[in-house]
Enzyme design. Structure first.
Site, PDB file in Angstrom:
ATOM      1  N   GLU A  55       0.824  -1.205   0.000  1.00 43.95           N
ATOM      2  CA  GLU A  55       0.000   0.000   0.000  1.00 43.95           C
ATOM      3  C   GLU A  55       0.858   1.254   0.000  1.00 43.95           C
ATOM      4  O   GLU A  55       0.540   2.232  -0.697  1.00 43.95           O
ATOM      5  CB  GLU A  55      -0.916   0.012   1.230  1.00 43.95           C
ATOM      6  CG  GLU A  55      -1.817  -1.200   1.337  1.00 43.95           C
ATOM      7  CD  GLU A  55      -1.245  -2.297   2.212  1.00 43.95           C
ATOM      8  OE1 GLU A  55      -1.997  -2.833   3.055  1.00 43.95           O
ATOM      9  OE2 GLU A  55      -0.049  -2.620   2.067  1.00 43.95           O
ATOM     10  N   CYS A  78      -2.210  -3.054   7.404  1.00 43.40           N
ATOM     11  CA  CYS A  78      -1.739  -3.207   8.788  1.00 43.40           C
ATOM     12  C   CYS A  78      -2.123  -1.991   9.622  1.00 43.40           C
ATOM     13  O   CYS A  78      -2.227  -0.871   9.135  1.00 43.40           O
ATOM     14  CB  CYS A  78      -0.229  -3.418   8.821  1.00 43.40           C
ATOM     15  SG  CYS A  78       0.743  -1.989   8.284  1.00 43.40           S
ATOM     16  N   CYS A  88      -0.015   1.056   7.415  1.00 44.68           N
ATOM     17  CA  CYS A  88      -0.669   1.315   6.137  1.00 44.68           C
ATOM     18  C   CYS A  88      -2.058   1.906   6.343  1.00 44.68           C
ATOM     19  O   CYS A  88      -2.528   2.705   5.532  1.00 44.68           O
ATOM     20  CB  CYS A  88      -0.750   0.036   5.319  1.00 44.68           C
ATOM     21  SG  CYS A  88       0.866  -0.531   4.736  1.00 44.68           S
ATOM     22  N   ALA A 157       7.788 -36.576  -8.586  1.00 47.86           N
ATOM     23  CA  ALA A 157       7.780 -37.019  -9.979  1.00 47.86           C
ATOM     24  C   ALA A 157       7.470 -38.507  -9.968  1.00 47.86           C
ATOM     25  O   ALA A 157       8.152 -39.289  -9.287  1.00 47.86           O
ATOM     26  CB  ALA A 157       9.124 -36.749 -10.642  1.00 47.86           C
ATOM     27  N   ARG A 185      10.143 -23.764  -6.813  1.00 47.63           N
ATOM     28  CA  ARG A 185      11.102 -23.641  -5.709  1.00 47.63           C
ATOM     29  C   ARG A 185      11.343 -22.178  -5.360  1.00 47.63           C
ATOM     30  O   ARG A 185      11.498 -21.815  -4.194  1.00 47.63           O
ATOM     31  CB  ARG A 185      12.430 -24.286  -6.092  1.00 47.63           C
ATOM     32  CG  ARG A 185      12.484 -25.781  -5.986  1.00 47.63           C
ATOM     33  CD  ARG A 185      13.873 -26.272  -6.354  1.00 47.63           C
ATOM     34  NE  ARG A 185      13.969 -27.724  -6.322  1.00 47.63           N
ATOM     35  CZ  ARG A 185      15.046 -28.400  -6.695  1.00 47.63           C
ATOM     36  NH1 ARG A 185      16.109 -27.748  -7.166  1.00 47.63           N
ATOM     37  NH2 ARG A 185      15.061 -29.723  -6.622  1.00 47.63           N
ATOM     38  N   THR A 197      17.138 -39.490   0.535  1.00 43.19           N
ATOM     39  CA  THR A 197      17.318 -38.654  -0.648  1.00 43.19           C
ATOM     40  C   THR A 197      18.647 -37.928  -0.596  1.00 43.19           C
ATOM     41  O   THR A 197      19.362 -37.818  -1.604  1.00 43.19           O
ATOM     42  CB  THR A 197      16.166 -37.638  -0.764  1.00 43.19           C
ATOM     43  OG1 THR A 197      14.936 -38.343  -0.948  1.00 43.19           O
ATOM     44  CG2 THR A 197      16.386 -36.694  -1.929  1.00 43.19           C
ATOM     45  N   ASP A 201      21.075 -38.951  -3.577  1.00 44.49           N
ATOM     46  CA  ASP A 201      21.095 -37.987  -4.676  1.00 44.49           C
ATOM     47  C   ASP A 201      21.978 -36.765  -4.439  1.00 44.49           C
ATOM     48  O   ASP A 201      22.278 -36.042  -5.402  1.00 44.49           O
ATOM     49  CB  ASP A 201      19.671 -37.499  -4.968  1.00 44.49           C
ATOM     50  CG  ASP A 201      18.736 -38.625  -5.379  1.00 44.49           C
ATOM     51  OD1 ASP A 201      19.249 -39.649  -5.883  1.00 44.49           O
ATOM     52  OD2 ASP A 201      17.518 -38.484  -5.201  1.00 44.49           O
ATOM     53  N   LEU A 205      18.948 -28.628  -4.411  1.00 46.52           N
ATOM     54  CA  LEU A 205      17.681 -28.000  -4.024  1.00 46.52           C
ATOM     55  C   LEU A 205      17.691 -26.484  -4.218  1.00 46.52           C
ATOM     56  O   LEU A 205      17.012 -25.750  -3.498  1.00 46.52           O
ATOM     57  CB  LEU A 205      17.321 -28.344  -2.570  1.00 46.52           C
ATOM     58  CG  LEU A 205      17.186 -29.830  -2.236  1.00 46.52           C
ATOM     59  CD1 LEU A 205      16.775 -30.004  -0.787  1.00 46.52           C
ATOM     60  CD2 LEU A 205      16.181 -30.514  -3.155  1.00 46.52           C
ATOM     61  N   ARG A 208      17.711 -22.993 -10.370  1.00 46.90           N
ATOM     62  CA  ARG A 208      18.663 -22.862 -11.474  1.00 46.90           C
ATOM     63  C   ARG A 208      17.959 -22.314 -12.713  1.00 46.90           C
ATOM     64  O   ARG A 208      18.002 -22.893 -13.791  1.00 46.90           O
ATOM     65  CB  ARG A 208      19.323 -24.219 -11.764  1.00 46.90           C
ATOM     66  CG  ARG A 208      20.162 -24.718 -10.592  1.00 46.90           C
ATOM     67  CD  ARG A 208      20.999 -25.926 -10.924  1.00 46.90           C
ATOM     68  NE  ARG A 208      20.254 -27.141 -11.114  1.00 46.90           N
ATOM     69  CZ  ARG A 208      19.826 -27.929 -10.124  1.00 46.90           C
ATOM     70  NH1 ARG A 208      20.055 -27.602  -8.870  1.00 46.90           N
ATOM     71  NH2 ARG A 208      19.169 -29.046 -10.394  1.00 46.90           N
TER      72      ARG A 208
END
Length: 319
Positions: A55, A78, A88, A157, A185, A197, A201, A205, A208
């Site tokens: 605002e 607020c 605000c 996935a 992300r 994980t 892997d 995280l 990119r």
């Protein structure tokens, strides 16, 4: 009564708020638009670090042109003053606006209706609209304020037969789907994976994608032990109530981590990237998350479905 134009401008304010995600933390990302005769005079969104508020940005840009205009804002302005600026509600009270339209009530006890009261006391008409787009844009903030935990998105996935592991030496999903994950992300405060994980892997995280790599989220590890440097430990799913100011959490772990959060009833949204592959074998699987299994679920509703190259994204919300 709110008009169709009111709802349209509030939806636009909600979309504008996305520009502040997640850099506005610890404050909510809010959008504000100053309008006269259905023409935009000025707009604003919450700036990095939480100030200035949306605002304040919009009113500063509008200047004297705000007099007699309408302000559309995705969250109740607020009512509390901080060391970094006035409330605000006070800025709006002194602005000369004719009308303020608010898309979502603020549960923060420092505001919680006081912002509306202060604006009305200044002689400015206020309309409060239950705007679904505004509430959705503030899902993380509202969840943290109301339930004391982040809004949780489970991202997985999956192959056509509900498996998580791709064929040897391959990605399960294509480049378009993976880029879509990185874009999401960038909207998250934190990402959680399990120890399996991490050890299998060694995931980065991070984000990119050009131009938004600075929006990489915090990395959290579901473990009863210690987290490695650059990570924070979460000892149990229920410990998400103790993640401080984290508003949005994406869970990207494997089957065990996914089931732990699902069994605890702590998943609010599922983003399932479905690859047109049948993996078979004995790898990790979540057959309960196949499209057929979820079609009859009383707990989940299909909120969105879209093609991402050869893959498909199914988004489910708590039903």
């Amino acid at each position: 009564m709110p008009t169709d134009a009111d709802r349209r401008w509030l939806a636009a304010a909600a979309r504008l708020a996305a520009r502040g995600v997640p850099l506005a933390r610890p404050n909510p990302a809010v959008g504000a638009i100053v309008v006269r005769d259905d023409i935009v005079i000025a707009r604003g969104w919450t700036q990095p670090g939480g100030r200035p508020h949306a605002e304040a940005v919009a009113l500063a840009a509008a200047g004297d042109a705000a007099r007699g205009a309408a302000l559309y804002v995705s969250l109740e302005p607020c009512a509390h003053q901080s060391e970094r600026g006035p409330s605000c509600a006070d800025l709006i009270a002194a602005s000369g606006l004719a009308r303020v339209v608010i898309g979502c009530h603020d549960p923060d006890p420092r505001t919680a209706g006081q912002g509306v009261s202060r604006i009305r006391a200044a002689g400015i008409a206020v309309s409060e609209v239950d705007c679904a787009e505004c509430a959705a844009s503030l899902a993380g903030y509202l969840m943290l304020r109301r339930q004391g935990r982040p809004h949780v998105t489970l991202k997985l996935a999956l192959s056509a037969d509900g498996r998580l592991a791709p064929p040897q030496g391959q990605w399960l999903t294509g480049e378009i789907a993976r880029a879509h994950v990185h874009a999401w992300r960038a909207r998250m405060d934190a990402i959680l994976v399990g120890s399996g994980t991490l050890s299998t892997d060694s995931p980065r995280l991070d984000v990119r994608l050009p131009g938004i790599a600075d929006r990489s989220p915090q990395r959290w590890l579901l473990t009863r032990g210690d987290a490695p440097p650059g990570w924070q430990a979460l000892p149990s799913p229920e410990a998400i109530f103790d993640m401080g100011g984290v508003q949005t959490l994406m869970v990207e772990g494997g089957a065990e981590t996914a089931r732990a959060l699902l069994d605890a009833g702590l998943v609010d949204r599922m983003m399932l990237y479905r690859a047109p592959l049948t993996v078979g074998g004995q790898g990790p699987a979540l057959p309960e998350l196949t499209a057929d299994a979820l079609a009859g679920s009383p707990h989940w509703r299909l909120a969105d479905r879209r093609a991402l190259g050869n893959d498909r994204l199914d988004v489910y919300e708590q039903g």
